[in-house]
Write a protein that holds these residues in place. Structure first.
Motif, PDB file in Angstrom:
ATOM      1  N   LEU A 115       0.735  -1.166  -0.010  1.00  0.00           N
ATOM      2  CA  LEU A 115       0.037   0.068   0.031  1.00  0.00           C
ATOM      3  C   LEU A 115       1.012   1.279  -0.031  1.00  0.00           C
ATOM      4  O   LEU A 115       0.485   2.435  -0.681  1.00  0.00           O
ATOM      5  N   CYS A 116       1.958   1.134   0.708  1.00  0.00           N
ATOM      6  CA  CYS A 116       3.121   2.298   0.742  1.00  0.00           C
ATOM      7  C   CYS A 116       3.814   2.557  -0.353  1.00  0.00           C
ATOM      8  O   CYS A 116       4.327   3.518  -0.825  1.00  0.00           O
ATOM      9  N   LEU A 117       4.162   1.305  -1.021  1.00  0.00           N
ATOM     10  CA  LEU A 117       5.307   1.114  -1.984  1.00  0.00           C
ATOM     11  C   LEU A 117       4.789   1.804  -3.352  1.00  0.00           C
ATOM     12  O   LEU A 117       5.404   2.464  -4.110  1.00  0.00           O
ATOM     13  N   VAL A 118       3.614   1.376  -3.557  1.00  0.00           N
ATOM     14  CA  VAL A 118       2.869   1.822  -5.064  1.00  0.00           C
ATOM     15  C   VAL A 118       3.079   3.284  -5.247  1.00  0.00           C
ATOM     16  O   VAL A 118       3.533   3.666  -6.233  1.00  0.00           O
ATOM     17  N   PRO A 119       2.401   4.082  -4.535  1.00  0.00           N
ATOM     18  CA  PRO A 119       2.443   5.460  -4.614  1.00  0.00           C
ATOM     19  C   PRO A 119       3.925   6.178  -4.241  1.00  0.00           C
ATOM     20  O   PRO A 119       4.300   7.037  -4.898  1.00  0.00           O
ATOM     21  N   THR A 120       4.503   5.416  -3.530  1.00  0.00           N
ATOM     22  CA  THR A 120       6.021   6.034  -3.370  1.00  0.00           C
ATOM     23  C   THR A 120       6.878   5.812  -4.637  1.00  0.00           C
ATOM     24  O   THR A 120       7.630   6.842  -5.121  1.00  0.00           O
ATOM     25  N   VAL A 121       6.813   4.683  -5.307  1.00  0.00           N
ATOM     26  CA  VAL A 121       7.507   4.430  -6.685  1.00  0.00           C
ATOM     27  C   VAL A 121       7.035   5.608  -7.607  1.00  0.00           C
ATOM     28  O   VAL A 121       7.746   6.362  -8.442  1.00  0.00           O
TER      29      VAL A 121
END
Length: 131
Positions: A41-47
């Motif tokens: 959940l946090c990695l997708v928008p951070t990428v």
């Protein structure tokens, strides 16, 4: 640009491996599910925001600021919105412990993203106006 994205994903996966296994031993299978879900959940928008900020980094300074600020809003909307959908609609995620994992991974991915974005800043000479 690709190197930073790979480092972001790899760093998050390593962090997940380091915290998920001991958490599973202490708190059971739900800790593994919560931590892996929070990481995704946090990695997708951070990428997405890292790629956007790096693409904007080649342009005007105001575009860099816009990319970072808009990326922060996008990240918060995606993580909080996705977390709320899971929390309210999937009974397994209806525990406060899920939000603790979201906070841990949000802060980790944000910190790692900022390190990757700013690590090159110290290598450039800074002009000083002494007049």
């Amino acid at each position: 640009m690709k190197k930073n994205l790979v480092l972001l994903v790899a760093g998050t996966l390593v962090f997940l491996a380091l915290v998920a296994y001991p958490a599973r031993l202490l708190w059971g299978e739900s800790a593994l599910l919560f931590s892996a879900t929070a990481a995704g959940l946090c990695l997708v928008p951070t990428v997405v925001t890292l790629a956007w900020a790096q693409a904007g980094g080649k342009g005007e300074p105001h575009q860099q600021v816009l990319a970072i600020l808009a990326g922060t809003g996008l990240r918060m909307l995606f993580v909080i919105g996705g977390g709320m959908v899971l929390y309210l609609t999937v009974p397994t995620f209806g525990l406060q412990r899920f939000w603790l994992w979201v906070i841990v991974f949000y802060l980790f991915t944000l910190t790692l993203e900022m390190v990757l974005l700013t690590r090159h800043l110290g290598t450039k000479p800074v002009a000083v106006n002494r007049g």
